[in-house]
Design an enzyme around this catalytic site. Structure first.
Site, PDB file in Angstrom:
ATOM      1  N   ASP A  73       3.359  14.191  10.094  1.00 20.32           N
ATOM      2  CA  ASP A  73       4.058  13.489   8.951  1.00 20.32           C
ATOM      3  C   ASP A  73       2.928  13.586   8.583  1.00 20.32           C
ATOM      4  O   ASP A  73       2.643  12.905   7.477  1.00 20.32           O
ATOM      5  CB  ASP A  73       4.841  12.317   9.362  1.00 20.32           C
ATOM      6  CG  ASP A  73       5.309  11.843   8.598  1.00 20.32           C
ATOM      7  OD1 ASP A  73       5.854  12.777   7.207  1.00 20.32           O
ATOM      8  OD2 ASP A  73       5.533  10.862   8.348  1.00 20.32           O
TER       9      ASP A  73
ATOM     10  N   LEU B  22       1.240  -1.677   0.100  1.00 25.50           N
ATOM     11  CA  LEU B  22       0.367  -0.494  -0.180  1.00 25.50           C
ATOM     12  C   LEU B  22       0.810   1.302   0.009  1.00 25.50           C
ATOM     13  O   LEU B  22       0.105   2.604  -0.469  1.00 25.50           O
ATOM     14  CB  LEU B  22      -1.050   0.044   1.218  1.00 25.50           C
ATOM     15  CG  LEU B  22      -1.692  -1.396   1.495  1.00 25.50           C
ATOM     16  CD1 LEU B  22      -2.866  -1.480   2.677  1.00 25.50           C
ATOM     17  CD2 LEU B  22      -3.122  -1.189   0.093  1.00 25.50           C
TER      18      LEU B  22
ATOM     19  N   ALA C  26       9.275   2.142   7.410  1.00 22.13           N
ATOM     20  CA  ALA C  26       8.677  -0.116   7.423  1.00 22.13           C
ATOM     21  C   ALA C  26       7.978   0.792   5.854  1.00 22.13           C
ATOM     22  O   ALA C  26       7.528   1.317   4.902  1.00 22.13           O
ATOM     23  CB  ALA C  26       7.559   0.562   8.494  1.00 22.13           C
TER      24      ALA C  26
ATOM     25  N   LYS D 287       1.320  -3.097   9.143  1.00 22.92           N
ATOM     26  CA  LYS D 287       2.998  -2.875   8.794  1.00 22.92           C
ATOM     27  C   LYS D 287       4.072  -3.336   9.351  1.00 22.92           C
ATOM     28  O   LYS D 287       4.256  -3.250  10.339  1.00 22.92           O
ATOM     29  CB  LYS D 287       2.775  -0.453   9.609  1.00 22.92           C
ATOM     30  CG  LYS D 287       3.800   0.396   9.451  1.00 22.92           C
ATOM     31  CD  LYS D 287       3.412   1.729   9.625  1.00 22.92           C
ATOM     32  CE  LYS D 287       4.790   2.589   9.831  1.00 22.92           C
ATOM     33  NZ  LYS D 287       4.104   3.885  10.397  1.00 22.92           N
TER      34      LYS D 287
END
Length: 517
Positions: free
Chosen positions: A319, A165, A171, A187
């Site tokens: 972020d 994705l 990660a 994740k």
């Protein structure tokens, strides 16, 4: 910046030997780079990681030194030569970031948002790392899952989709389906990120110190220090899960904001398992046009969310690049914003938050004395006009005339780029002295502006209105709590309500004016 590039110090022999030795080792570890594929083998050797970085720095320093000394600003092809120099240097650094991965990618992504500081060739080159970070092969991902959860991925999931994705700096996230049909997003941390983090940090500290010595005036110590302090938090996915739940509880009144549910029984420090969330990246304007999603409505909702985060709550998701902000239509046809990657948050102290609120109120009211006073409280000193320009991404002339009344223009953009080059040493000096809370806000603001640019919505007043609304509420709430007597509290409450009423009337007038025109 050109003056800085020309005024290169000679390199002491010991330093030159270290860099040259690192360059030799790095040369042995270099290969042609495909930014879409993760290179695990040589990257696990710390000496190779250091060597690659040192080799890139050596070549870039030599390139700048020779090129800038062989050409004069009066030459007809000066600007083209300089642009090509910036571009090949940026590409060298990006290649090293992709080869080494981890913290190097994170630094590159940060540089890709620093329009106010770096030449456009660097910004445009590093921006690609937000969407084109190297990928980890599926077999390595499965190894980490088994190490962390104690069960092979094949036993946990009906399907673990091979195409990620998203691949980030630390990660990679994949879609998965449980045996009962439940869709998840898992994740998984890159295998050697934690073991390499200390070496990578020291490598960057050393190389930044070298560049600062060779090119006096280049001071990026603040960037390495900031990442060094935040990296341990981002490497612990249990903390990220806690951040998701804290954020969801804090902003549950904003019905348009969605966050994934955390599956704690399949979550460790290196694996985070969440509910799979549908949506497209926030910079996908074509999708929004096809599905009748208003870019202005999306921009308003993001402005509302982040203004409340920064000014009122003081709890900030740091972020928000396009890969971490998704857009979709909910079950009732209303636009929803899905916020992902909750690894990096900052909690502002109340003193800092209130000072920052007062600074923005001074900016929006064209109170230049207030702008000077509050930027100096943020360690702006006599460079307060420059700090105000960095915070707003507007020129001092526009701040003096009123940023909410004078839309940003291409001419102003060119002027800002010119000032960024001219005042580069002063800008890096400021970034080394301002509170670290402000550094994270600047990073967040840079990324939000990138989103607004991609949506074509930066030149609007709604963002300033949301700022004003949350600043008034934050300062009003503080004054009410500070009053001892009931009549003092009542006075402060009425004062805040009158200010909010004035803002509401202005918003109504603006809406009606836009409809009439």
């Amino acid at each position: 910046m050109d003056r800085l590039l020309r005024s290169v110090k000679s390199v002491p022999r010991p330093l030159a030997m270290i860099l040259a030795g690192g360059g030799l080792v790095g040369g042995l570890g270099m290969a042609k780079i495909d930014v879409n594929h993760y290179v695990p083998d040589m990257s696990t050797y710390r000496i190779v990681r250091f060597g690659r970085a040192a080799a890139a720095v050596v070549w870039i320093v030599i390139d700048y030194k020779l090129t800038m000394r062989s050409i004069d600003e009066s030459d007809s092809d000066y600007w083209n030569v300089r642009s090509q120099l910036h571009l090949r240097s940026a590409e060298r650094l990006r290649d090293v970031c992709c080869q080494n991965g981890g913290m190097f990618i994170k630094v590159g992504q940060h540089l890709g948002a620093m329009d106010y500081l770096l030449p456009k060739e660097y910004v445009q080159t590093f921006k690609k790392l937000h969407s084109e970070a190297p990928e980890m092969p599926l077999y390595q991902l499965k190894q980490v899952i088994q190490e962390e959860l104690g069960v092979p991925a094949e036993e946990l999931f009906e399907t673990l989709y091979e195409r990620p994705l998203g691949a980030a700096s630390l990660a990679q996230c994949h879609k998965a389906k449980l045996k009962d049909g439940q869709l998840l997003a898992i994740k998984v941390q890159f295998p050697s990120v934690q073991s390499n983090s200390l070496t990578d940090t020291r490598t960057m500290e050393f190389l930044v110190a070298c560049v600062s010595y060779i090119f006096p005036g280049f001071h990026f110590e603040w960037l390495v220090t900031e990442i060094k302090q935040n990296l341990p938090k981002e490497l612990n996915f249990k903390l990220e899960g806690q951040n998701i739940e804290k954020f969801a509880a804090m902003f549950k009144h904003l019905k348009f904001v969605k966050t994934p549910k955390v599956y704690w029984d399949m979550t460790t420090e290196r694996v985070l398992t969440m509910e799979y969330m549908e949506g497209v990246k926030v910079d996908n304007r074509l999708y929004m046009e096809v599905h009748d999603i208003s870019t202005h409505e999306v921009s308003k909702k993001i402005s509302k969310l982040y203004s409340e985060m920064i000014f009122f709550r003081g709890y900030i998701h740091c972020d928000p690049h396009p890969g971490n902000v998704l857009v979709r239509k909910g079950s009732e046809g209303k636009v929803e914003v899905v916020l992902l990657d909750h690894g990096l948050y900052t909690q502002l102290s109340e003193d800092f938050r209130l000072t920052y609120c007062r600074l923005w109120m001074a900016i929006l009211r064209q109170d230049l004395d207030g702008v000077k006073r509050y930027t100096q409280l943020l360690n702006g000193g006599e460079l307060y006009p420059l700090l105000a320009s960095i915070i707003t991404a507007r020129s001092w002339d526009s701040i003096s005339k009123g940023v909410s009344w004078h839309p940003f223009t291409k001419t102003e953009g060119r002027r800002i780029q010119k000032y960024a080059v001219e005042y580069f040493p002063q800008i890096t000096q400021l970034l080394n002295t301002v509170p670290r809370e402000l550094l994270l806000i600047l990073k967040t603001n840079d990324l939000i502006r990138c989103i607004e640019h991609s949506l074509g919505t930066w030149n609007n007043k709604w963002g300033f209105m949301e700022m004003s609304f949350n600043c008034i509420q934050a300062l009003g709430d503080y004054h009410i709590r500070s009053e001892v007597s009931w009549h003092g509290k009542l006075y402060r409450h009425l004062e805040m309500k009158l200010q909010l009423l004035g803002l509401w009337l202005y918003k109504l007038w603006t809406t009606l004016s836009n409809r009439l025109t």
